[in-house]
Scaffold this motif. Structure first.
Motif, PDB file in Angstrom:
ATOM      1  N   TYR A   1      16.881   0.782   9.642  1.00 16.11           N
ATOM      2  CA  TYR A   1      17.026   0.137   8.334  1.00 16.11           C
ATOM      3  C   TYR A   1      16.196   0.873   7.288  1.00 16.11           C
ATOM      4  CZ  TYR A   1      18.730  -3.558  11.376  1.00 16.11           C
ATOM      5  OH  TYR A   1      19.427  -4.275  12.329  1.00 16.11           O
ATOM      6  N   ARG A   2      16.800   1.172   6.169  1.00 12.31           N
ATOM      7  CA  ARG A   2      16.084   1.869   5.101  1.00 12.31           C
ATOM      8  C   ARG A   2      15.167   0.901   4.356  1.00 12.31           C
ATOM      9  NH1 ARG A   2      21.010   0.756   2.616  1.00 12.31           N
ATOM     10  NH2 ARG A   2      20.805  -0.025   0.482  1.00 12.31           N
ATOM     11  N   ILE A   3      14.235   1.469   3.621  1.00 11.06           N
ATOM     12  CA  ILE A   3      13.339   0.700   2.769  1.00 11.06           C
ATOM     13  C   ILE A   3      13.532   1.218   1.350  1.00 11.06           C
ATOM     14  CG2 ILE A   3      10.943   0.116   2.253  1.00 11.06           C
ATOM     15  CD1 ILE A   3      10.328   0.585   5.224  1.00 11.06           C
ATOM     16  N   ASP A   4      13.960   0.354   0.436  1.00 11.78           N
ATOM     17  CA  ASP A   4      14.175   0.716  -0.964  1.00 11.78           C
ATOM     18  C   ASP A   4      13.045   0.148  -1.812  1.00 11.78           C
ATOM     19  OD1 ASP A   4      16.541   1.953  -0.302  1.00 11.78           O
ATOM     20  OD2 ASP A   4      17.820   0.308  -0.971  1.00 11.78           O
ATOM     21  N   ASP A   5      12.245   1.021  -2.404  1.00 12.27           N
ATOM     22  CA  ASP A   5      11.145   0.596  -3.280  1.00 12.27           C
ATOM     23  C   ASP A   5      10.249  -0.437  -2.612  1.00 12.27           C
ATOM     24  OD1 ASP A   5      11.998   2.278  -5.386  1.00 12.27           O
ATOM     25  OD2 ASP A   5      13.437   0.762  -6.032  1.00 12.27           O
ATOM     26  N   GLY A   6       9.947  -0.227  -1.335  1.00 12.30           N
ATOM     27  CA  GLY A   6       9.063  -1.127  -0.613  1.00 12.30           C
ATOM     28  C   GLY A   6       9.724  -2.365  -0.057  1.00 12.30           C
ATOM     29  N   VAL A   7      11.035  -2.506  -0.248  1.00 14.14           N
ATOM     30  CA  VAL A   7      11.762  -3.684   0.237  1.00 14.14           C
ATOM     31  C   VAL A   7      12.698  -3.259   1.371  1.00 14.14           C
ATOM     32  CG1 VAL A   7      13.367  -5.530  -0.383  1.00 14.14           C
ATOM     33  CG2 VAL A   7      11.686  -4.731  -2.053  1.00 14.14           C
ATOM     34  N   PRO A   8      12.488  -3.776   2.583  1.00 19.33           N
ATOM     35  CA  PRO A   8      13.374  -3.416   3.688  1.00 19.33           C
ATOM     36  C   PRO A   8      14.775  -3.996   3.482  1.00 19.33           C
ATOM     37  CG  PRO A   8      11.784  -5.048   4.398  1.00 19.33           C
ATOM     38  CD  PRO A   8      11.430  -4.692   2.994  1.00 19.33           C
ATOM     39  N   VAL A   9      15.786  -3.161   3.708  1.00 18.54           N
ATOM     40  CA  VAL A   9      17.184  -3.588   3.584  1.00 18.54           C
ATOM     41  C   VAL A   9      17.656  -3.933   4.998  1.00 18.54           C
ATOM     42  CG1 VAL A   9      19.501  -2.949   2.820  1.00 18.54           C
ATOM     43  CG2 VAL A   9      17.497  -2.084   1.591  1.00 18.54           C
TER      44      VAL A   9
ATOM     45  N   THR B   1       0.862  -1.169   0.000  1.00 20.11           N
ATOM     46  CA  THR B   1       0.000   0.000   0.000  1.00 20.11           C
ATOM     47  C   THR B   1       0.896   1.216   0.000  1.00 20.11           C
ATOM     48  OG1 THR B   1      -0.074  -0.070   2.397  1.00 20.11           O
ATOM     49  CG2 THR B   1      -1.858  -1.187   1.227  1.00 20.11           C
ATOM     50  N   GLU B   2       0.310   2.357  -0.277  1.00 17.74           N
ATOM     51  CA  GLU B   2       1.128   3.572  -0.310  1.00 17.74           C
ATOM     52  C   GLU B   2       0.544   4.624   0.608  1.00 17.74           C
ATOM     53  OE1 GLU B   2       2.227   5.132  -4.039  1.00 17.74           O
ATOM     54  OE2 GLU B   2       2.820   3.218  -4.856  1.00 17.74           O
ATOM     55  N   LYS B   3       1.406   5.425   1.164  1.00 16.88           N
ATOM     56  CA  LYS B   3       1.026   6.539   2.017  1.00 16.88           C
ATOM     57  C   LYS B   3       1.806   7.742   1.534  1.00 16.88           C
ATOM     58  CE  LYS B   3       1.652   8.185   6.702  1.00 16.88           C
ATOM     59  NZ  LYS B   3       2.266   7.879   7.966  1.00 16.88           N
ATOM     60  N   ALA B   4       1.124   8.701   0.962  1.00 17.34           N
ATOM     61  CA  ALA B   4       1.753   9.917   0.441  1.00 17.34           C
ATOM     62  C   ALA B   4       2.888   9.590  -0.527  1.00 17.34           C
ATOM     63  CB  ALA B   4       2.252  10.797   1.593  1.00 17.34           C
ATOM     64  N   GLY B   5       2.677   8.587  -1.375  1.00 21.85           N
ATOM     65  CA  GLY B   5       3.665   8.249  -2.381  1.00 21.85           C
ATOM     66  C   GLY B   5       4.765   7.311  -1.910  1.00 21.85           C
ATOM     67  N   ALA B   6       4.833   7.016  -0.629  1.00 21.50           N
ATOM     68  CA  ALA B   6       5.885   6.140  -0.105  1.00 21.50           C
ATOM     69  C   ALA B   6       5.320   4.742   0.118  1.00 21.50           C
ATOM     70  CB  ALA B   6       6.429   6.697   1.209  1.00 21.50           C
ATOM     71  N   PRO B   7       5.947   3.709  -0.408  1.00 22.83           N
ATOM     72  CA  PRO B   7       5.429   2.351  -0.211  1.00 22.83           C
ATOM     73  C   PRO B   7       5.561   1.914   1.244  1.00 22.83           C
ATOM     74  CG  PRO B   7       7.509   2.302  -1.387  1.00 22.83           C
ATOM     75  CD  PRO B   7       7.147   3.741  -1.215  1.00 22.83           C
TER      76      PRO B   7
ATOM     77  N   ALA C   1       9.036   4.130  10.711  1.00 19.44           N
ATOM     78  CA  ALA C   1       9.501   5.477  11.030  1.00 19.44           C
ATOM     79  C   ALA C   1       9.941   6.157   9.740  1.00 19.44           C
ATOM     80  CB  ALA C   1      10.660   5.420  12.018  1.00 19.44           C
ATOM     81  N   ASP C   2      10.283   7.424   9.852  1.00 23.72           N
ATOM     82  CA  ASP C   2      10.821   8.182   8.723  1.00 23.72           C
ATOM     83  C   ASP C   2      12.288   8.471   8.991  1.00 23.72           C
ATOM     84  OD1 ASP C   2       8.434   8.331   7.278  1.00 23.72           O
ATOM     85  OD2 ASP C   2       7.772  10.070   8.431  1.00 23.72           O
ATOM     86  N   GLY C   3      13.097   8.362   7.940  1.00 23.55           N
ATOM     87  CA  GLY C   3      14.515   8.659   8.037  1.00 23.55           C
ATOM     88  C   GLY C   3      14.771  10.148   7.995  1.00 23.55           C
ATOM     89  N   PRO C   4      16.027  10.559   8.050  1.00 20.11           N
ATOM     90  CA  PRO C   4      16.377  11.982   8.075  1.00 20.11           C
ATOM     91  C   PRO C   4      15.956  12.726   6.807  1.00 20.11           C
ATOM     92  CG  PRO C   4      18.359  10.610   7.961  1.00 20.11           C
ATOM     93  CD  PRO C   4      17.196   9.694   8.120  1.00 20.11           C
ATOM     94  N   THR C   5      15.815  12.011   5.694  1.00 21.37           N
ATOM     95  CA  THR C   5      15.393  12.660   4.450  1.00 21.37           C
ATOM     96  C   THR C   5      13.904  12.475   4.192  1.00 21.37           C
ATOM     97  OG1 THR C   5      15.951  10.700   3.152  1.00 21.37           O
ATOM     98  CG2 THR C   5      17.678  12.371   3.421  1.00 21.37           C
ATOM     99  N   GLY C   6      13.184  11.913   5.160  1.00 22.73           N
ATOM    100  CA  GLY C   6      11.761  11.698   5.011  1.00 22.73           C
ATOM    101  C   GLY C   6      11.389  10.377   4.373  1.00 22.73           C
ATOM    102  N   GLN C   7      12.381   9.566   4.022  1.00 27.39           N
ATOM    103  CA  GLN C   7      12.128   8.257   3.435  1.00 27.39           C
ATOM    104  C   GLN C   7      11.707   7.275   4.529  1.00 27.39           C
ATOM    105  OE1 GLN C   7      12.110   7.514   0.198  1.00 27.39           O
ATOM    106  NE2 GLN C   7      12.571   9.650  -0.236  1.00 27.39           N
ATOM    107  N   PRO C   8      10.850   6.298   4.184  1.00 24.62           N
ATOM    108  CA  PRO C   8      10.423   5.336   5.207  1.00 24.62           C
ATOM    109  C   PRO C   8      11.578   4.439   5.656  1.00 24.62           C
ATOM    110  CG  PRO C   8       9.594   4.705   3.050  1.00 24.62           C
ATOM    111  CD  PRO C   8      10.237   6.047   2.886  1.00 24.62           C
ATOM    112  N   GLU C   9      11.569   4.117   6.924  1.00 28.13           N
ATOM    113  CA  GLU C   9      12.577   3.245   7.511  1.00 28.13           C
ATOM    114  C   GLU C   9      11.914   2.330   8.522  1.00 28.13           C
ATOM    115  OE1 GLU C   9      16.723   5.750   7.571  1.00 28.13           O
ATOM    116  OE2 GLU C   9      15.547   5.730   9.400  1.00 28.13           O
ATOM    117  N   LEU C  10      12.650   1.324   8.948  1.00 27.12           N
ATOM    118  CA  LEU C  10      12.257   0.473  10.054  1.00 27.12           C
ATOM    119  C   LEU C  10      13.279   0.677  11.160  1.00 27.12           C
ATOM    120  CD1 LEU C  10      11.347  -2.822   8.168  1.00 27.12           C
ATOM    121  CD2 LEU C  10       9.787  -1.141   9.151  1.00 27.12           C
ATOM    122  N   HIS C  11      12.792   0.975  12.358  1.00 26.59           N
ATOM    123  CA  HIS C  11      13.680   1.211  13.495  1.00 26.59           C
ATOM    124  C   HIS C  11      13.523   0.088  14.499  1.00 26.59           C
ATOM    125  CE1 HIS C  11      14.046   5.856  12.898  1.00 26.59           C
ATOM    126  NE2 HIS C  11      14.314   5.176  11.805  1.00 26.59           N
ATOM    127  N   CYS C  12      14.642  -0.405  14.998  1.00 29.72           N
ATOM    128  CA  CYS C  12      14.646  -1.424  16.036  1.00 29.72           C
ATOM    129  C   CYS C  12      14.044  -0.830  17.305  1.00 29.72           C
ATOM    130  CB  CYS C  12      16.075  -1.899  16.292  1.00 29.72           C
ATOM    131  SG  CYS C  12      16.188  -3.103  17.617  1.00 29.72           S
TER     132      CYS C  12
END
Length: 69
Positions: A51-59, A2-8, A30-41
Motif C-alpha cells: 500500500y502506498r503512502i500519499d503525503d503521510g496518509v496510507p492508502v 515525523t520525517e526521514k530523509a524528506g519522506a513522512p 518499506a520503500d516502493g519501486p520509486t523509493g516512496q514509502p509504502e506499507l507491506h502486508c
C-alpha cells in the motif's frame, strides 16, 4: 508525523493499530519501486499486498494496492 530523509512516516502509535484490509495481518514499513514509502502486508504467503503512502496518509484500499513481484 515525523520525517526521514524528506519522506513522512506514520506515527508509531498509529502503526501499531493499522492492519492489512485484505487479510488483517500487520503492515511493515518499506520503500516502493520509486523509493516512496509504502506499507507491506507481512502475510507474504497468502496476501503480501503493498500500500502506498500519499503525503503521510496510507492508502489502504485493496483495489489500489500493488501485488508483490
Amino acid at each position: 508525523m515525523t520525517e526521514k530523509a524528506g519522506a513522512p512516516l506514520i506515527e508509531p502509535w498509529l502503526r501499531e493499530i493499522l492492519r492489512c484490509p485484505a487479510c488483517h495481518a500487520e503492515l511493515a514499513d518499506a520503500d516502493g519501486p520509486t523509493g516512496q514509502p509504502e506499507l507491506h502486508c507481512t502475510n507474504t504467503a497468502a496476501c503480501g499486498l503493498q500500500y502506498r503512502i500519499d503525503d503521510g496518509v496510507p492508502v489502504l484500499l485493496v483495489d489500489e494496492a500493488r501485488k508483490p513481484a
